[in-house]
Design a protein around this motif. Structure first.
Motif, PDB file in Angstrom:
ATOM      1  N   GLY A  88       2.468  -7.038   5.742  1.00  0.00           N
ATOM      2  CA  GLY A  88       1.683  -5.918   5.327  1.00  0.00           C
ATOM      3  C   GLY A  88       1.919  -6.072   3.863  1.00  0.00           C
ATOM      4  O   GLY A  88       1.857  -4.886   3.133  1.00  0.00           O
ATOM      5  N   SER A 106     -11.275  -4.015   3.645  1.00  0.00           N
ATOM      6  CA  SER A 106     -11.670  -3.044   2.723  1.00  0.00           C
ATOM      7  C   SER A 106     -11.788  -3.664   1.396  1.00  0.00           C
ATOM      8  O   SER A 106     -12.353  -3.065   0.396  1.00  0.00           O
ATOM      9  N   ILE A 123       0.866  -1.161   0.125  1.00  0.00           N
ATOM     10  CA  ILE A 123      -0.001  -0.056   0.063  1.00  0.00           C
ATOM     11  C   ILE A 123       0.895   1.278   0.028  1.00  0.00           C
ATOM     12  O   ILE A 123       1.638   1.396   0.806  1.00  0.00           O
ATOM     13  N   HIS A 182      -5.877   2.024   6.580  1.00  0.00           N
ATOM     14  CA  HIS A 182      -6.707   2.427   7.323  1.00  0.00           C
ATOM     15  C   HIS A 182      -7.900   3.333   7.042  1.00  0.00           C
ATOM     16  O   HIS A 182      -9.001   2.877   7.319  1.00  0.00           O
TER      17      HIS A 182
HETATM   18  O1  PMV Z   1      -1.778  -5.262   6.526  1.00  0.00           O
HETATM   19  P1  PMV Z   1      -2.199  -5.404   5.331  1.00  0.00           P
HETATM   20  O2  PMV Z   1      -1.202  -5.572   4.246  1.00  0.00           O
HETATM   21  O3  PMV Z   1      -3.157  -6.775   5.028  1.00  0.00           O
HETATM   22  O4  PMV Z   1      -3.014  -4.279   4.932  1.00  0.00           O
HETATM   23  C1  PMV Z   1      -4.267  -3.860   5.720  1.00  0.00           C
HETATM   24  C2  PMV Z   1      -4.934  -2.234   5.181  1.00  0.00           C
HETATM   25  C3  PMV Z   1      -5.825  -1.930   6.151  1.00  0.00           C
HETATM   26  O5  PMV Z   1      -6.331  -0.628   5.310  1.00  0.00           O
HETATM   27  C4  PMV Z   1      -5.287  -1.377   7.421  1.00  0.00           C
HETATM   28  C5  PMV Z   1      -6.952  -2.990   6.131  1.00  0.00           C
HETATM   29  C6  PMV Z   1      -7.786  -3.015   4.911  1.00  0.00           C
HETATM   30  O6  PMV Z   1      -8.537  -3.825   5.114  1.00  0.00           O
HETATM   31  O7  PMV Z   1      -7.825  -2.310   4.105  1.00  0.00           O
END
Ligand code: PMV
Length: 291
Positions: free
Chosen positions: A87, A131, A15, A20
């Motif tokens: 992440g 999300s 990301i 968040h």
């Molecule tokens: O930790 P990751 O790579 O799965 O990313 C989570 C991203 C969030 O915005 C915190 C949660 C989501 O569902 O988008």
């Protein structure tokens, strides 16, 4: 027609902006990491595979078996280059690979929309209230702008820029971090709004090749995420170090409370230098991606 072995693949993701806040309907930008892959292999087995509703891979495979009306006389093996819980979309990528492998094993066609739906069922277990950004990015070959419930659009750019991804070595805790933000209630709103604004400005910077703006926006986003309480001491130290050795911007990425950070720079040599400095400072692994 069943095959001897079913094979499924997926790549991982990172990301860039908007973690968040994306859960609350603000826009996010994420990039596929096409060289960091996971494979799932499915074969016949004499015993029935255990159904574990807490395990995202099991959920992904059984969601596929239930859809196909097939029985679970199978075993599976995962070969992954995606570090878990950092992440980098490991849970989404593994789910996608497992669903593809199951459909491949039974010789069944799988549409992209069904794959996305089944993978998001597995993500419900791995995350709370996902999300959909992770699955969408793992299914995309190009960077995307994503808004929960609305959809995505591809972002096409070719910049003289490199992203360094550095692993703090700590497991990220996405589910806990998402719950932590939720528990903040109204006090989270200004930070979430600001993260959404920063993500939109970052899109503009990306599309106009304005790297110094993009870097500054990333660093501001890190400060907002830190104020939300989802960063970690280790990520904060590595972000500060990346900036002190010349990165144009740096931030944590993903759910946080551990996991990875990213840093922006303009040349590959500079990226290698920053990656080395981050490893000297404690990052256990680094990757370099051209933007
Ligand atoms: O930790 P990751 O790579 O799965 O990313 C989570 C991203 C969030 O915005 C915190 C949660 C989501 O569902 O988008």
């Amino acid at each position: 027609m069943k095959k001897k072995i079913g094979i499924g693949q997926s790549h991982s993701k990172i990301i860039l902006m908007g973690e968040h806040s994306v859960v609350y309907g603000y826009s996010a930008i994420a990039l596929p990491l096409k060289s960091i892959e996971v494979f799932c292999f499915i074969e016949e087995s004499k015993s029935v595979l255990n159904r574990d509703p807490q395990d995202p891979v099991s959920v992904a495979i059984f969601a596929s078996l239930d859809y196909l009306g097939e029985e679970a006389y199978i075993s599976y093996r995962i070969a992954s280059g995606v570090p878990e819980r950092r992440g980098m979309g490991s849970s989404a990528a593994v789910a996608i690979a497992a669903i593809r492998a199951t459909f491949d094993y039974f010789g069944q066609a799988l549409s992209l929309s069904l794959l996305e739906k089944l993978a998001n069922q597995a993500e419900e277990v791995a995350h709370c209230n996902p999300s959909g950004l992770d699955v969408k990015t793992c299914l995309s070959d190009v960077a995307i702008h994503f808004v929960k419930g609305e959809g995505f659009k591809p972002l096409l750019f070719d910049l003289d820029a490199y992203l360094i991804i550095a692993d703090t070595g700590l497991h990220g805790h996405t589910k806990e971090a998402v719950e932590k933000v939720k528990a903040l209630g109204d006090s989270a709103v200004p930070h979430l709004k600001s993260l959404g604004d920063l993500s939109q400005q970052a899109e503009e910077a990306l599309l106009t090749n304005n790297l110094s703006d993009l870097g500054g926006l990333m660093t501001q986003a890190h400060k907002e995420l830190k104020q939300l309480g989802v960063s970690s001491v280790e990520a904060d130290e590595l972000v500060a170090h990346a900036l002190s050795v010349g990165a144009l911007g740096s931030k944590m990425t993903g759910g946080g409370l551990g996991g990875c950070l990213i840093a922006l720079t303009t040349t590959e040599i500079q990226a290698q230098m920053i990656a080395e400095k981050l490893e000297e400072k404690g990052a256990i692994n680094t990757w370099i991606e051209r933007l």
